[in-house]
Write a protein that holds these residues in place. Structure first.
Motif, PDB file in Angstrom:
ATOM      1  N   GLY A  11      84.939  19.989 111.693  1.00 46.74           N
ATOM      2  CA  GLY A  11      85.572  19.756 110.610  1.00 46.74           C
ATOM      3  C   GLY A  11      85.257  20.852 109.495  1.00 46.74           C
ATOM      4  O   GLY A  11      86.198  21.533 108.831  1.00 46.74           O
ATOM      5  N   LYS A  12      84.286  21.229 109.384  1.00 46.08           N
ATOM      6  CA  LYS A  12      83.551  22.421 108.702  1.00 46.08           C
ATOM      7  C   LYS A  12      84.228  23.727 109.261  1.00 46.08           C
ATOM      8  O   LYS A  12      84.657  24.545 108.423  1.00 46.08           O
ATOM      9  N   TYR A  13      83.987  23.784 110.510  1.00 46.81           N
ATOM     10  CA  TYR A  13      84.662  25.273 110.937  1.00 46.81           C
ATOM     11  C   TYR A  13      86.191  25.244 110.631  1.00 46.81           C
ATOM     12  O   TYR A  13      86.716  26.339 110.414  1.00 46.81           O
ATOM     13  N   SER A  14      86.803  24.254 110.836  1.00 47.46           N
ATOM     14  CA  SER A  14      88.488  24.280 110.598  1.00 47.46           C
ATOM     15  C   SER A  14      88.729  24.580 109.034  1.00 47.46           C
ATOM     16  O   SER A  14      89.698  25.399 108.877  1.00 47.46           O
ATOM     17  N   ASP A  15      87.736  23.992 108.032  1.00 43.99           N
ATOM     18  CA  ASP A  15      88.033  24.305 106.773  1.00 43.99           C
ATOM     19  C   ASP A  15      87.798  25.794 106.615  1.00 43.99           C
ATOM     20  O   ASP A  15      88.593  26.403 105.812  1.00 43.99           O
ATOM     21  N   GLN A  16      86.744  26.510 107.139  1.00 41.07           N
ATOM     22  CA  GLN A  16      86.524  27.634 106.991  1.00 41.07           C
ATOM     23  C   GLN A  16      87.355  28.700 107.593  1.00 41.07           C
ATOM     24  O   GLN A  16      87.817  29.747 106.865  1.00 41.07           O
ATOM     25  N   LEU A  17      88.183  28.155 108.670  1.00 40.68           N
ATOM     26  CA  LEU A  17      89.165  29.119 109.463  1.00 40.68           C
ATOM     27  C   LEU A  17      90.341  29.052 108.547  1.00 40.68           C
ATOM     28  O   LEU A  17      91.093  30.078 108.126  1.00 40.68           O
TER      29      LEU A  17
END
Length: 446
Positions: A11-17
């Protein structure tokens, strides 16, 4: 203990993207067009032109088609360049199928001898597993070609032309490798039963007879003598009757292959410059030439290639052609694609690190036929490929000097171009490398 990927992490990686709007535009472009098409640098495609200050006219390119014989095509191309000039030939070709037949036959023997040599080792040893992974294949190196020519000579393409399986080698390789692995089982079992070397040799002889049959059915049988007939550019007819492959090479090519040396650039800690190297279990002809390289810095390698081009002789070279290159445009340039801006991250491995970490190695052999010098320094090179006329500019590619630095690993030059120090370095006994060392990779790009 290994750490798994959690839902929180994803989820963190998706938010960063998704936190940056421009990412959506880049993602759409790449998803629709692919990485290379979406990141191509149009400036490179317009500035990498086919104009060179030093250039050798070589004529129509050859086509290896669906086979990995680039090393063979490249070497025979350097020979035909000389023949076309001396004998006024029109787009003449030497038979790649002839050398292909003997290469595969010799590789079969090389593999079976290696099986016998390692018969005491367990099946799961790294060496035996490495040998069994590819009993034979299309790829090769310069020294392997010289071994074939010294033993078998060469013939014109008209004498032993291409066949379906020479130009489309996948199935032939599959059949040969299946048979050779079956033979390996038999030889190891006979060894375990305590059979004598004479009995093992007899078994191997029967195996080679079968390999010869497969090759003859798929590639045709090599001629022992032939007639060489041609018309030169002045329309004068020539006929040379009853000539052998060795006689043909001596009369029409006449190069002393012992005078040519393999120069490499492998900037890794385990391979100091000024030393020579060889690779265990790398070769094709038992009793043939040993694979040998002299490792030098890249500037020295390039200057040797330039000297040979200026001497009106083309240069066999090996590189990693799949990196930062475009087959349609015929361009090899480190600036061709901008992955860093597209993905927003660096790609910064050094040449030595790419070798050490298996990101790059020699995959393809071609011919240098020209170089563009500005104030004595190269900025681009002319390359004759063997992928037919539909690739690049009627089969010719242009390579930037920066790409040459990063992805070219080997050139073959005449000894006369070496300095006295390099000649002394070449005469050293080579350091032996493991069979899986990246410098032992074979040129076999289709």
């Amino acid at each position: 203990m290994a750490k798994e990927i959690s839902a929180v992490m994803a989820g963190k990686y998706s938010d960063q993207l998704n936190g940056q709007e421009q990412h959506q535009v880049i993602r759409n472009a790449i998803m629709k067009n692919g990485i290379d098409a979406a990141t191509v640098n149009s400036e490179v495609t317009s500035t990498m032109i086919q104009v060179f200050s030093e250039e050798i006219q070589t004529g129509k390119v050859t086509n290896q088609k669906q086979s990995g014989r680039c090393w063979m095509f490249a070497a025979l191309n350097t020979f035909r360049h000389k023949m076309n000039h001396v004998f006024k030939l029109n787009d003449f070709e030497l038979s790649q199928n002839y050398t292909n037949f003997w290469d595969k036959f010799e590789k079969a023997n090389f593999f079976l001898e290696s099986v016998l040599e390692t018969a005491d080792q367990p099946l799961d040893s790294r060496l035996v597993a490495w040998l069994l992974s590819t009993p034979q294949q299309d790829g090769g190196q310069w020294d392997m070609l010289t071994s074939l020519i010294e033993k078998y000579g060469i013939v014109p393409k008209q004498v032993m032309p291409e066949t379906f399986q020479s130009s489309n080698s996948r199935k032939l390789n599959a059949v040969l490798n299946a048979k050779l692995r079956e033979d390996a089982i038999k030889l190891r079992n006979l060894h375990d039963e305590g059979k004598s070397r004479g009995e093992l040799d007899q078994a191997k002889d029967d195996m080679l007879s079968e390999i010869y049959k497969i090759l003859a059915f798929c590639l045709g049988e090599p001629p022992k003598t032939f007639d060489f007939e041609y018309r030169d550019k002045d329309n004068v007819f020539h006929r040379d009757q009853g000539i052998t492959p060795h006689e043909f090479y001596k009369k029409y090519v006449g190069l002393n292959l012992d005078e040519y040396v393999s120069i490499i650039n492998a900037p890794t800690k385990d391979k100091p410059y000024g030393k020579t190297y060889t690779v265990q279990y790398l070769g094709n002809v038992i009793g043939g030439n040993r694979i040998k390289y002299l490792n030098v810095d890249m500037e020295t390698l390039k200057q040797l290639a330039i000297r040979q081009i200026k001497d009106n002789e083309t240069v066999w070279f090996g590189c990693d052609v799949g990196k930062l290159s475009n087959r349609d445009h015929g361009i090899m340039d480190t600036e061709l694609y901008d992955y860093e801006k597209a993905f927003g991250m660096p790609f910064q491995m050094t040449k030595g690190e790419r070798l050490d970490y298996l990101e790059s190695c020699l995959t393809h052999a071609m011919v240098l036929t020209g170089v563009n010098l500005v104030d004595g320094n190269p900025n681009r090179w002319k390359v004759e490929n063997s992928w037919g006329e539909k690739a690049g500019d009627k089969g010719y590619f242009v390579m930037s000097d920066k790409w040459m630095d990063e992805y070219t690993y080997q050139v073959v030059v005449h000894k006369k171009h070496l300095s006295e120090d390099l000649k002394k370095a070449w005469d050293q006994e080579p350091i032996q490398l493991k069979p899986w060392d990246p410098i032992g990779s074979l040129a076999m790009m289709r």
